[in-house]
Scaffold this active site. Structure first.
Site, PDB file in Angstrom:
ATOM      1  N   ASP A  84       0.791  -1.239   0.000  1.00  0.00           N
ATOM      2  CA  ASP A  84       0.000   0.000   0.000  1.00  0.00           C
ATOM      3  C   ASP A  84       0.821   1.285   0.000  1.00  0.00           C
ATOM      4  O   ASP A  84       0.494   2.245   0.723  1.00  0.00           O
ATOM      5  CB  ASP A  84      -0.985   0.002   1.172  1.00  0.00           C
ATOM      6  N   VAL A  91      -1.677  -0.596  10.599  1.00  0.00           N
ATOM      7  CA  VAL A  91      -2.765  -1.361   9.991  1.00  0.00           C
ATOM      8  C   VAL A  91      -2.227  -2.286   8.898  1.00  0.00           C
ATOM      9  O   VAL A  91      -2.134  -3.497   9.072  1.00  0.00           O
ATOM     10  CB  VAL A  91      -3.852  -0.425   9.422  1.00  0.00           C
ATOM     11  N   CYS A  92      -1.880  -1.706   7.767  1.00  0.00           N
ATOM     12  CA  CYS A  92      -1.547  -2.516   6.593  1.00  0.00           C
ATOM     13  C   CYS A  92      -0.257  -3.299   6.730  1.00  0.00           C
ATOM     14  O   CYS A  92      -0.045  -4.277   6.008  1.00  0.00           O
ATOM     15  CB  CYS A  92      -1.498  -1.623   5.360  1.00  0.00           C
ATOM     16  N   LEU A  93       0.605  -2.893   7.659  1.00  0.00           N
ATOM     17  CA  LEU A  93       1.801  -3.678   7.960  1.00  0.00           C
ATOM     18  C   LEU A  93       1.558  -4.609   9.135  1.00  0.00           C
ATOM     19  O   LEU A  93       1.882  -5.804   9.077  1.00  0.00           O
ATOM     20  CB  LEU A  93       2.982  -2.760   8.252  1.00  0.00           C
ATOM     21  N   PRO A 130      -1.077  -8.120   8.629  1.00  0.00           N
ATOM     22  CA  PRO A 130      -0.501  -9.306   7.993  1.00  0.00           C
ATOM     23  C   PRO A 130       0.718  -9.836   8.742  1.00  0.00           C
ATOM     24  O   PRO A 130       0.957 -11.042   8.755  1.00  0.00           O
ATOM     25  CB  PRO A 130      -0.138  -8.838   6.586  1.00  0.00           C
TER      26      PRO A 130
END
Length: 215
Positions: A29, A127-129, A132
């Site tokens: 992202d 969030v995006c790191l 996952p």
């Protein structure tokens, strides 16, 4: 006795340190919409280190996976052009969810690398790191968040996310630390690849420092 020869190379697949043969790089992202809300660092500082990751991965033939969110939905635009310019052969994997590990195409791409050490960076850190990274740690991967190639919506958000990942077993690294770990020995012929990245990196870093845009 002058030391001009490298020490013997340890098994590059089983080495407990990162090697070009035992890791993959994942970028998540790096899109304009994500950059616009980050306050923990600057876009310029992030890009310096993300592009360093890309240059290192290409130099040492480390597999790279790039993912975006919301492009197919028409909500967001794709990965920053300056990053993709370093990865001409990499295809972006788009998702609808914030946790890339919940996307089947992304999971299969990671599995297809055959690597269990995942050097990972993404926007936002929290969030995006983080999401996952937590899932992948749970499933037997060892995640290495690249702390200076990411950013959050605040210093607190970024710092707490790094700590949360660390508590889950992840090992934070930095971009140049990653390169040093791949290179390992200045007497190796392949060390010139790292030197070339450093020769690009430090003038760029110095420029950002002079502009007040570096960490």
């Amino acid at each position: 006795m002058a030391k001009t020869q490298p020490e013997p190379i340890r098994d590059p697949k089983s080495d407990h340190l990162l090697t070009p043969e035992n890791c993959a790089v994942v970028l998540i992202d790096y899109q304009p919409e994500q950059y616009s809300t980050i306050t923990s660092t600057t876009k310029e500082a992030i890009n310096l280190n993300v592009i360093a990751l890309c240059k290192l991965a290409r130099a040492y033939d480390v597999p790279v996976i790039v993912s975006t969110v919301g492009v197919d939905m028409g909500v967001n635009t794709g990965t920053a052009e300056e990053i993709m310019a370093e990865l001409p052969d990499v295809k972006e994997i788009d998702r609808s969810g914030v946790n890339s590990w919940e996307d089947e195409e992304f999971r299969e791409a990671v599995k297809a690398t055959g690597r269990k050490n995942i050097v990972m960076a993404g926007l936002w850190t929290e969030v995006c790191l983080t999401f996952p990274a937590l899932d992948m740690q749970k499933e037997g991967y060892h995640v290495y968040p690249v702390a200076d190639a990411v950013g959050g919506i605040s210093h607190t958000a970024h710092n707490q996310a790094i700590e949360r990942m660390r508590q889950a077993g992840a090992t934070p690294v930095t971009a140049i630390q990653f390169g040093s770990e791949l290179m390992r020995n200045w007497a190796r012929e392949s060390s010139q690849k790292f030197r070339e990245v450093l020769q690009w990196y430090f003038p760029k870093q110095k420029e950002l420092i002079s502009q007040g845009k570096a960490d």
